[in-house]
Design an enzyme around this catalytic site. Structure first.
Site: not given
Ligand code: NAD
Length: 495
Positions: A184, A259, A391
Site C-alpha cells: 500500500k 520504521e 519532528e
Molecule cells: P504517514 O504515517 O502519514 O503515512 C505512512 C503510510 O501509512 C501511508 O501509506 C499512509 O497511507 C499509511 N497510513 C496512514 N494511516 C493509516 C492507517 N490508519 N492504517 C494503515 N496505514 C495508514 O507518514 P508520511 O507522512 O507518509 O511519511 C512521513 C513520516 O514517515 C515521517 O514521520 C518520517 O519520519 C517517517 N519515515 C520513517 C522512515 C524510517 O525508516 N524510520 C523512513 C521514511 C519516513
C-alpha cells in the site's frame, strides 16, 4: 538521457491484484499534482476495502499453495535479479515519475532509482545465504535443528518521502525470504510502486506473490492492519501511524516492523574539521528538503566554536540551490504539499515568536507555483518550544550549545526518538564513546546519511521496531522453528 519535462496530461496507473492490472471495484480516482509546479502529473484508483481484501486473498493463496515459498532461494534470486535489471532499464522513466510526484530534484530521484537497483541485487544474492542452525551438543540422544521459514503474507505500507527506495529496502527482502506481499503506497506518491508492479509482472513473478493496492491509509492500510489473513505488517511512516498499527495488532497479535519518525542530532565537537562538519550538517538537514527520517534537525555544538560554526553553516545554507525539481542543477526541490509547507512554516514562526533568533531562511522561496522553503537555521530556541522536540520534516535546524562531552550526549538523547545521530570530531576515542552512548539505530562519524544494502537500518525508542536491509532484513521476514530429533530408543515414561 533526454531532458525531463512536465507531462501534457496526468499519467494513469492501475493497481495490481492477483497478477492482473485493475481499476478496482470502485470508481474513485486520486490525482497527484507536482508540488514543484502545481500541475496534475499522475492518477491512480483510490482502492476500496474490497480491493484490499482481494489482494490479501491472492497473496494468501500464493503463499499457502503457490510455488514461490517452495522454490529454492536460487530460483527466487533469478527473478529478483531480473526485476533489478528491469528497474535499471527504466531508471530514467521511474526517476521522472518520482521527481514529479514527490518534488525532489530529478538528479536525486534518478540516483534513488539506481540505488534501489543495488538493493534489489543485494537481496537477490543474500537470499541464498539464509540458513538455520544445527545443535549437535545436546547429548547423544538428541539432535536439534533451527529452521528459518518465511512468515507468510506481509502487508507493506510506505510513506511519500522516498517511495521507491524505501520499498526497495523491504520488498526484495520479503521476497527473498519466500513471503508474499500486499503493498500500500502513500496516497500521493503511488506512481513508481504501481509501475514497479508492471516490471514484477514482466520479470515473471508468479501470480499473487506481490499485489499493489493504491488508496487511503484509513481504508486500504487499515484493512491490512486488521486482517487475520496477513501475518506481518511493515509500516514506514509517522509515529502516529505506528501507534495505530500497534493498536490494530492487539486484535490479532501479528508481527509488526515499524520504521517511524526521528528528531536526529548532529553532535559537533570543537576539535572537528569544521568545514567538513558544516558541509555535512547542511547536507543532512536540507537533503530531500528536510523530509528525510534520518536527516539532522538538531545541531548540538560545542559552545566554544558555536558562533563561528553557525556563521559558516549559514553561509553554506544560503548557497544551496533550491528550486525547480526538473532543473538538473537543483539541490533541494519542493516540499510535499501546501499543507505540509504551512506546517513547517508554522514551526518556524512559533519558534521566532517564542524568542528564537532566525539566522537564515525562515520562509518560502522560489516560484509561487511550488512549495519551496529556504533552509532555515535558528539559535536561542527556548526550552519547550515544539520545534526542539517534534519532528518537523522540513529544512529546519535548531542550534543547542553544550560544554562537556557528557552534556552533548545528554542533549542528543533528550528525545522520545532514536533513529539516527551524526558525530563530528577528530578525536577517535571521543567519537567511539559518543557512538556507544547515543541512543540511535544509525550513527555516522564525520559523515552523514551514508547508506548501503549491506547495513541494517531501524530505530530505537519511539522510532520503531525491527530492522530492515542487510542480512537482518531477510531474517526479519522469517519465523524461527526448532526441531528436536530423538536418535536413541525411547525410555518409556509409562512403564
Ligand atoms: P504517514 O504515517 O502519514 O503515512 C505512512 C503510510 O501509512 C501511508 O501509506 C499512509 O497511507 C499509511 N497510513 C496512514 N494511516 C493509516 C492507517 N490508519 N492504517 C494503515 N496505514 C495508514 O507518514 P508520511 O507522512 O507518509 O511519511 C512521513 C513520516 O514517515 C515521517 O514521520 C518520517 O519520519 C517517517 N519515515 C520513517 C522512515 C524510517 O525508516 N524510520 C523512513 C521514511 C519516513
Amino acid at each position: 538521457m533526454t531532458a525531463a519535462t512536465l507531462p501534457r496530461e496526468p499519467r494513469r496507473f492501475r493497481m495490481y491484484i492477483d497478477g492482473r492490472f485493475t481499476d478496482g471495484s470502485g470508481t474513485a480516482v486520486m490525482t497527484r499534482s507536482s508540488p514543484g509546479h502545481g500541475v496534475p502529473v499522475a492518477q491512480w484508483p483510490s482502492g476500496s476495502a474490497e480491493d484490499a481484501q482481494a489482494a490479501i486473498g491472492a497473496a494468501r493463496t500464493a503463499f499457502d499453495r503457490g510455488p514461490w515459498p517452495r522454490l529454492s532461494a536460487g530460483e527466487r534470486a533469478k527473478v529478483l535479479f531480473k526485476v533489478a535489471d528491469l528497474i535499471e532499464r527504466h531508471a530514467d522513466e521511474l526517476g521522472l515519475i518520482e521527481c514529479l510526484e514527490t518534488g525532489k530534484p530529478i538528479t536525486q530521484a534518478r540516483g534513488e532509482i539506481r540505488g534501489a537497483v543495488d538493493v534489489w541485487r543485494f537481496a537477490a544474492g543474500a537470499a541464498r545465504s539464509m540458513a538455520g542452525e544445527t545443535l549437535n551438543n545436546l547429548g547423544e540422544r538428541v539432535l536439534a535443528l533451527v529452521l528459518r521459514e518465511p512468515i507468510g503474507v506481509i502487508g507493506v505500507i510506505t510513506p511519500w518521502n522516498f517511495p521507491f527506495f524505501i520499498l526497495a529496502e523491504r520488498l526484495p527482502f520479503i521476497l527473498a525470504a519466500g513471503c508474499t506481499a500486499v503493498v500500500k503506497p502513500a496516497e500521493a506518491t503511488s506512481g513508481t510502486t504501481l509501475r514497479l508492479a508492471e516490471l514484477l509482472h514482466e520479470a515473471g513473478l508468479p501470480q499473487g506473490v506481490v499485489n499493489v493496492v493504491s488508496g487511503r491509509g484509513s481504508v486500504v492500510g487499515q484493512v491490512l492492519l486488521d486482517s487475520d489473513r496477513v501475518d506481518m505488517v511493515s509500516v514506514t511512516g509517522s509515529t502516529a501511524t505506528g501507534r495505530k498499527a500497534i493498536a490494530a495488532s492487539a486484535g490479532n497479535i501479528k508481527k509488526l516492523g515499524l520504521e517511524l519518525g526521528g528528531k536526529n542530532p548532529h553532535l559537533v565537537f570543537a576539535d572537528a574539521n569544521l568545514d567538513d562538519a558544516a558541509d555535512g550538517v547542511a547536507f543532512g538537514m536540507a537533503f530531500n528538503a528536510g523530509q528525510c527520517c534520518v536527516g539532522g534537525s538538531r545541531l548540538v555544538v560545542q559552545r566554544s566554536v558555536m558562533d563561528a560554526f553557525v556563521a559558516r553553516l549559514a553561509e553554506k545554507l544560503q548557497r544551496v540551490r533550491v528550486g525547480d525539481p526538473l532543473d538538473e542543477r537543483t539541490q533541494v526541490g519542493a516540499l510535499f504539499d501546501g499543507a505540509h509547507m504551512d506546517k513547517v512554516l508554522s514551526y518556524i514562526d512559533g519558534g521566532v515568536k517564542a524568542g528564537a533568533r532566525l539566522v537564515c531562511g525562515g520562509g518560502r522561496t522560489g516560484s509561487r507555483e511550488g512549495f519551496f522553503v529556504a533552509p532555515t537555521l535558528l539559535t536561542d530556541v527556548p526550552a519547550g518550544t515544539p520545534l526542539l522536540h517534534e519532528e518537523i520534516f522540513g529544512p529546519v535546524l535548531a542550534v543547542l550549545p553544550f560544554d562537556s562531552d557528557e552534556e552533548a550526549v545528554a542533549i542528543a538523547n533528550d528525545t522520545e526518538f532514536g533513529l539516527s545521530a551524526s558525530i563530528w570530531t577528530s578525536d577517535l576515542t571521543r567519537a567511539l564513546r559518543a557512538m556507544r552512548e547515543v541512543q540511535a539505530g544509525r550513527v555516522w562519524v564525520n559523515t552523514t546519511l551514508d547508506n548501503g544494502p549491506e547495513t541494517p537500518l531501524g530505530g530505537m525508542k519511539q522510532s520503531g521496531l525491527g530492522r530492515d536491509a542487510g542480512l537482518a532484513g531477510i531474517e526479519e521476514y522469517t519465523e524461527v522453528k526448532t526441531a528436536h530429533i530423538n536418535l536413541q530408543p525411547r525410555t518409556h515414561w509409562v512403564s
